[in-house]
Design a protein around this motif. Structure first.
Motif, short mmCIF file in Angstrom:
data_model
loop_
_atom_site.label_atom_id
_atom_site.label_comp_id
_atom_site.label_asym_id
_atom_site.label_seq_id
_atom_site.Cartn_x
_atom_site.Cartn_y
_atom_site.Cartn_z
N TYR A 158 29.86 20.89 24.31
CA TYR A 158 28.62 20.21 24.68
C TYR A 158 27.45 20.54 23.76
O TYR A 158 26.32 20.12 24.02
CB TYR A 158 28.26 20.54 26.14
CG TYR A 158 29.13 19.81 27.14
CD1 TYR A 158 28.94 18.47 27.41
CD2 TYR A 158 30.16 20.49 27.81
CE1 TYR A 158 29.74 17.81 28.33
CE2 TYR A 158 30.96 19.83 28.73
CZ TYR A 158 30.75 18.49 28.98
OH TYR A 158 31.54 17.82 29.90
N GLY A 159 27.70 21.30 22.72
CA GLY A 159 26.65 21.59 21.74
C GLY A 159 25.56 22.51 22.24
O GLY A 159 24.41 22.42 21.80
N LEU A 160 25.92 23.42 23.14
CA LEU A 160 24.95 24.37 23.68
C LEU A 160 24.87 25.62 22.81
O LEU A 160 25.89 26.12 22.33
CB LEU A 160 25.33 24.77 25.10
CG LEU A 160 25.21 23.68 26.18
CD1 LEU A 160 25.99 24.08 27.42
CD2 LEU A 160 23.75 23.43 26.52
N LYS A 161 23.68 26.13 22.61
CA LYS A 161 23.49 27.37 21.89
C LYS A 161 23.57 28.54 22.86
O LYS A 161 22.83 28.58 23.86
CB LYS A 161 22.13 27.37 21.19
CG LYS A 161 21.85 28.66 20.41
CD LYS A 161 20.47 28.63 19.78
CE LYS A 161 20.17 29.93 19.05
NZ LYS A 161 18.79 29.93 18.48
N ILE A 162 24.45 29.49 22.60
CA ILE A 162 24.60 30.65 23.47
C ILE A 162 23.60 31.72 23.04
O ILE A 162 23.68 32.24 21.92
CB ILE A 162 26.03 31.20 23.42
CG1 ILE A 162 27.02 30.14 23.91
CG2 ILE A 162 26.14 32.46 24.28
CD1 ILE A 162 28.47 30.56 23.84
N VAL A 163 22.66 32.05 23.92
CA VAL A 163 21.61 33.02 23.59
C VAL A 163 21.87 34.39 24.20
O VAL A 163 21.18 35.36 23.86
CB VAL A 163 20.23 32.49 24.03
CG1 VAL A 163 19.85 31.24 23.23
CG2 VAL A 163 20.19 32.20 25.53
N TYR A 164 22.83 34.47 25.11
CA TYR A 164 23.17 35.76 25.72
C TYR A 164 24.62 35.67 26.19
O TYR A 164 24.99 34.72 26.89
CB TYR A 164 22.25 36.07 26.90
CG TYR A 164 22.36 37.49 27.43
CD1 TYR A 164 21.48 38.48 27.00
CD2 TYR A 164 23.33 37.83 28.37
CE1 TYR A 164 21.57 39.78 27.49
CE2 TYR A 164 23.42 39.13 28.86
CZ TYR A 164 22.54 40.10 28.41
OH TYR A 164 22.64 41.38 28.89
N GLU A 169 39.18 26.58 30.77
CA GLU A 169 38.05 25.66 30.66
C GLU A 169 37.85 24.87 31.94
O GLU A 169 36.72 24.49 32.27
CB GLU A 169 38.26 24.72 29.48
CG GLU A 169 38.24 25.42 28.13
CD GLU A 169 38.39 24.46 26.97
OE1 GLU A 169 37.87 23.33 27.06
OE2 GLU A 169 39.03 24.84 25.97
N SER A 170 38.92 24.62 32.67
CA SER A 170 38.81 23.79 33.88
C SER A 170 37.94 24.45 34.95
O SER A 170 37.33 23.78 35.77
CB SER A 170 40.20 23.51 34.46
OG SER A 170 40.76 24.66 35.09
N PHE A 171 37.87 25.79 34.91
CA PHE A 171 37.12 26.52 35.94
C PHE A 171 35.65 26.12 35.97
O PHE A 171 35.07 25.93 37.04
CB PHE A 171 37.27 28.02 35.68
CG PHE A 171 36.59 28.89 36.69
CD1 PHE A 171 37.06 28.94 37.99
CD2 PHE A 171 35.49 29.66 36.36
CE1 PHE A 171 36.43 29.73 38.94
CE2 PHE A 171 34.87 30.47 37.30
CZ PHE A 171 35.34 30.51 38.59
N ALA A 176 34.19 27.77 25.18
CA ALA A 176 34.78 26.53 24.65
C ALA A 176 34.01 25.31 25.16
O ALA A 176 33.77 24.36 24.41
CB ALA A 176 36.25 26.44 25.05
N GLN A 177 33.61 25.35 26.44
CA GLN A 177 32.83 24.25 27.00
C GLN A 177 31.45 24.15 26.34
O GLN A 177 30.96 23.06 26.05
CB GLN A 177 32.67 24.44 28.51
CG GLN A 177 33.95 24.22 29.29
CD GLN A 177 34.28 22.76 29.46
OE1 GLN A 177 33.47 21.97 29.92
NE2 GLN A 177 35.49 22.38 29.06
N PHE A 198 29.42 22.38 33.41
CA PHE A 198 28.89 21.91 32.14
C PHE A 198 28.75 20.38 32.11
O PHE A 198 27.83 19.85 31.48
CB PHE A 198 29.79 22.39 30.99
CG PHE A 198 29.63 23.85 30.70
CD1 PHE A 198 28.53 24.32 29.99
CD2 PHE A 198 30.57 24.77 31.16
CE1 PHE A 198 28.37 25.67 29.73
CE2 PHE A 198 30.42 26.12 30.90
CZ PHE A 198 29.31 26.57 30.18
N ALA A 199 29.65 19.68 32.79
CA ALA A 199 29.53 18.23 32.86
C ALA A 199 28.26 17.83 33.59
O ALA A 199 27.56 16.89 33.18
CB ALA A 199 30.75 17.64 33.57
#
Length: 418
Positions: A199-205, A155-157, A194-195, A162-163
């Motif tokens: 952050y509540g992002l929807k993955i569309v692809y 996740e650190s990568f 995981a990130q 994402f921040a």
């Protein structure tokens, strides 16, 4: 498989005994450090730069009298940026060359296939820029020289990417990501998922492509069809260049673009892409204008730059060379600290001690990762033409995150013309 010893003439800095005073020391049996390195293939722009850094360290250690009264000698082979060559190379290093110390070459995809060979021999293994490799092996004698670290190295990568996204207004809602079907992208994409959840992002692809892919236009078109707010690529240098060029050709413009693109940190690729870099937000590990950069680190880079042109490697050396040199510093301090090359003692010393290096103090956690991650999110801005010198200017690579090291503001949404 025929394995050739690479002399790599362009990087010939000195013989193992060069600079030694007195014939007795010059005739001592060398202390050998063995590894494979990407000297050809897609990872070579970074691999060759890492080798030069390690050779500078070899030269510096020998100028101080070597280790244990012995000259240090690097024993290395070209892994051709091909993971399938790695097991054979490390078998030869350990069984035929019988090297005193074994370290990795550059990159996750090359570190992972070396691990089973090293583990079979119970050797202590110092690795170079491998992303969360030990999360699969849990080998107690593994120690990673890479700023991705902490309790969640995968996740650190992309944490900074994402921040930064979360700080934008309006906040991005959707994410598309791609990566090659190989060790590094798989680890990086696992961390990105995981990130995204955090952050509540929807993955569309969310798809991988074959490592042998040459035409990235269909991939980028498929991503663009989902109209994502954020596009993240976990890609090695040839992929990164191909994806960026395809993006430019079809006019794909998400609000935030980049993330895990390896290669954009290499000077040759920066000059190749030029203005196509503008607006991309990507990770980086070390820059001379970063708040954590030390005078020792900057001095090393200056020394590297006096040799880089003649050696035909990365001219600036901001990305990988400081870590290649730091790896050698860790080896030097571990050997001196234990008074030998016994693997059990080296591993115990590495677990318990803090190492002083050109990239700062390094302390390893139980998995052999850095106790604290130190990954930046940067954005390319104002790149004009293909000249090298502009990339010495902090204004062309602006640090966005961590906030305490911030050097400028993001241009948002992504616009390759700025």
């Amino acid at each position: 498989m025929r394995i050739e010893r690479r002399t790599f003439n362009k990087l010939a800095l000195a013989g193992a005994a060069t600079g030694f005073a007195g014939s007795a020391r010059a005739q001592a049996k060398p202390l050998t450090i063995g590894f494979g390195m990407a000297l050809t293939g897609g990872l070579a722009p970074n691999g060759k730069a890492a080798l030069l850094a390690m050779q500078i360290a070899e030269e510096d250690i020998n100028a101080r009298g070597g280790l244990l009264g012995r000259p240090v000698k690097l024993v290395y082979y070209d892994d051709q940026s091909n993971p399938s060559t790695v097991p054979g190379l490390y078998t030869k290093l350990l069984d035929v060359d019988k090297v005193d110390i074994v370290v990795s070459g550059y990159a996750t995809n090359m570190v992972a296939p070396a691990m089973p060979i090293v583990m079979q021999k119970d050797r202590t293994f110092f690795s170079l820029l491998g992303l969360a490799v030990n999360s699969e092996f849990h080998y107690p004698r593994y120690f990673s020289i890479t700023p991705t670290g902490g309790p969640k190295p995968k996740e650190s990568f992309a944490e900074g990417f994402f921040a930064v996204a979360a700080e934008q207004n309006p906040k991005p809602q959707t994410l598309a990501m791609v990566g090659a079907d190989a060790e590094f992208p798989r680890n990086a994409m696992e961390g990105a998922r995981a990130q995204a959840k955090q952050y509540g992002l929807k993955i569309v692809y969310d798809k991988t492509y074959p490592p042998t892919t040459a035409d990235y236009t269909p991939i980028v078109r498929a991503v663009a069809a989902t109209n994502p707010d954020i596009f993240l690529a976990c890609s090695y240098p040839p992929d990164s260049v191909g994806i960026i060029r395809a993006t430019s050709e079809i006019g794909f413009k998400p609000k935030l673009y980049g993330g895990g693109m390896v290669g954009l940190q290499a000077t040759a690729i920066k000059t190749q892409l030029g203005p196509l870099l503008n607006g991309i937000v990507v990770y980086d590990f070390w820059l001379p204008w970063a708040g954590f950069a030390s005078d020792e680190g900057r001095d090393f880079v200056k020394k590297y730059q006096t040799k880089s042109a003649a050696a035909g490697v990365d001219l600036l050396g901001y990305y990988l060379p400081p870590f290649g040199y730091a790896l050698m510093q860790v080896v030097e301090q571990a050997v001196k600290g234990t008074g030998g090359t016994d693997d059990a003692k080296l591993a115990e010393f590495a677990r318990k001690n803090t190492f002083k290096t050109v990239v700062g103090d390094i302390k390893f956690n139980a998995e052999g990762e850095w106790e604290t991650a130190q990954v930046m999110a940067v954005q390319f801005q104002g790149v004009s033409g293909n000249g090298v010198d502009q990339f010495r200017d902090p204004k062309t690579e602006v640090i966005l995150w961590p906030t305490k090291y911030k050097t400028g503001n993001i241009i948002y949404p992504y616009d390759p013309k700025k």
